[in-house]
Design an enzyme around this catalytic site. Structure first.
Site, PDB file in Angstrom:
ATOM      1  N   GLU A 109      -1.217  -3.333  -9.739  1.00 24.12           N
ATOM      2  CA  GLU A 109      -1.541  -4.316  -8.708  1.00 24.12           C
ATOM      3  C   GLU A 109      -0.608  -5.526  -8.761  1.00 24.12           C
ATOM      4  O   GLU A 109      -0.355  -6.152  -7.737  1.00 24.12           O
ATOM      5  CB  GLU A 109      -2.998  -4.766  -8.818  1.00 24.12           C
ATOM      6  N   GLU A 144       0.806  -1.219   0.000  1.00 29.34           N
ATOM      7  CA  GLU A 144       0.000   0.000   0.000  1.00 29.34           C
ATOM      8  C   GLU A 144       0.846   1.279   0.000  1.00 29.34           C
ATOM      9  O   GLU A 144       0.549   2.219  -0.749  1.00 29.34           O
ATOM     10  CB  GLU A 144      -0.946   0.006   1.210  1.00 29.34           C
TER      11      GLU A 144
END
Length: 328
Positions: A174, A139
């Protein structure tokens, strides 16, 4: 896309002996792409996903042992805050990011902005001692740093992306974040993203209750199965019909693309250029603003980084020959 009545529907589902198909409600209307009843899930990497799952279960005997062995114990809120603070201090971004702890999210964690403040939301029910560092690298070390670097680029808005003909940031974004979540784990197993990919494809063919029963071949624990089914069916209202949210298939797809091209990707440049696909690096690097980019610590030693990519290949029994047949 978390259903506003998730707990109520979960209680009903469990009381029905797993026969009931939840009827999800949402505070906001889901995006059309998420709520389409017969979303087009991909089966392109289905056999790879199955192979990764079977390899994991062979090592750990069952999914529950795998999760306990690779994740460890759940952390207290104090331990989560301590680890997050130490990570941000090491990366030089302390004070920049707020940390929000909650159980009111479907995913493990997410990075966003709340009242103009970069905010990392962590699901405390899934914050395990051997997973949290990977979550922080995912993150903050990937999404947040690439966002900061992107803000300096001429393509930092939609008009700029159109002008410079940028490919979509995913599956690179991602895929890279997923790799970074695993890269220094003792056993960097791709089982969870493989299960997400597999579950979403099956959800496109099955109702919620059928999917829940089907997943028993891999996952015995009803709580874990519920989690994967919700991830696959979120965005839908009537889960008695086949349909899925395809979003989470991007993790495995992105990982396989990056591993396939790992020897030709300049990973520091990929981070420095912001929200770009790896296929755009060479075309855009002459116009990119590269001065003093945010590069995470784990990416500064290229040799070590590349060795860890090889470890991911080996652990998941992936080969260059097999990736060449799957990815251009």
């Amino acid at each position: 896309m978390k259903p506003s009545n998730l707990q109520k529907e979960k209680d009903t589902f469990f009381k029905s002996n797993f026969m009931y198909n939840p009827k999800f409600e949402y505070a906001k209307s889901p995006l059309p792409s998420a709520s389409a009843q017969n979303s087009h899930a991909s089966n392109r990497f289905l056999q790879v996903a199955i192979g990764i799952i079977q390899n994991t279960l062979q090592k750990y005997k069952n999914y529950e042992h795998y999760e306990k062995a690779t994740g460890g114990n759940l952390l207290s809120t104090k331990q989560i805050h301590q680890q997050a603070r130490k990570y941000m201090e090491a990366e030089g971004c302390q004070g920049e990011i707020a940390v929000n702890l909650t159980e009111d999210v479907v995913s493990q964690a997410s990075m966003g902005t709340v009242k103009r403040q970069p905010t990392m939301t962590i699901n405390v029910s899934m914050a395990r001692e051997q997973w949290l560092q990977g979550t922080l690298r995912h993150e903050i070390g990937t999404h947040y740093f690439r966002t900061v670097n992107n803000s300096k680029q001429p393509w930092n808005n939609s008009n700029g992306r159109i002008k410079y003909r940028l490919k979509p940031a995913n599956p690179t974004e991602e895929g890279l974040a997923t790799i970074h979540s695993l890269i220094f784990h003792p056993d960097p197993d791709l089982c969870r993203v493989a299960l997400l990919y597999y579950t979403i494809y099956q959800a496109s063919l099955m109702s919620f209750s059928e999917l829940f029963e089907h997943l028993k071949i891999f996952i015995k624990d009803p709580e874990a199965r519920w989690y994967y089914c919700v991830r696959a069916k979120r965005g839908l209202t009537d889960t008695s019909q086949p349909g899925c949210c395809t979003k989470d298939q991007v993790y495995l797809e992105g990982v396989l693309h990056i591993l396939r091209h790992r020897h030709t990707i300049d990973f520091k440049l990929l981070m420095a250029m912001g929200k770009v696909s790896y296929v755009d690096i060479n075309r855009l690097k002459k116009i990119a603003v590269i001065g003093n980019p945010r590069i995470p610590q784990f990416l500064k030693d290229r040799n070590r980084y590349m060795m860890r990519l090889e470890k991911i290949m080996q652990v998941n029994k992936l080969t260059d020959a097999s990736l060449r047949t799957l990815v251009d």
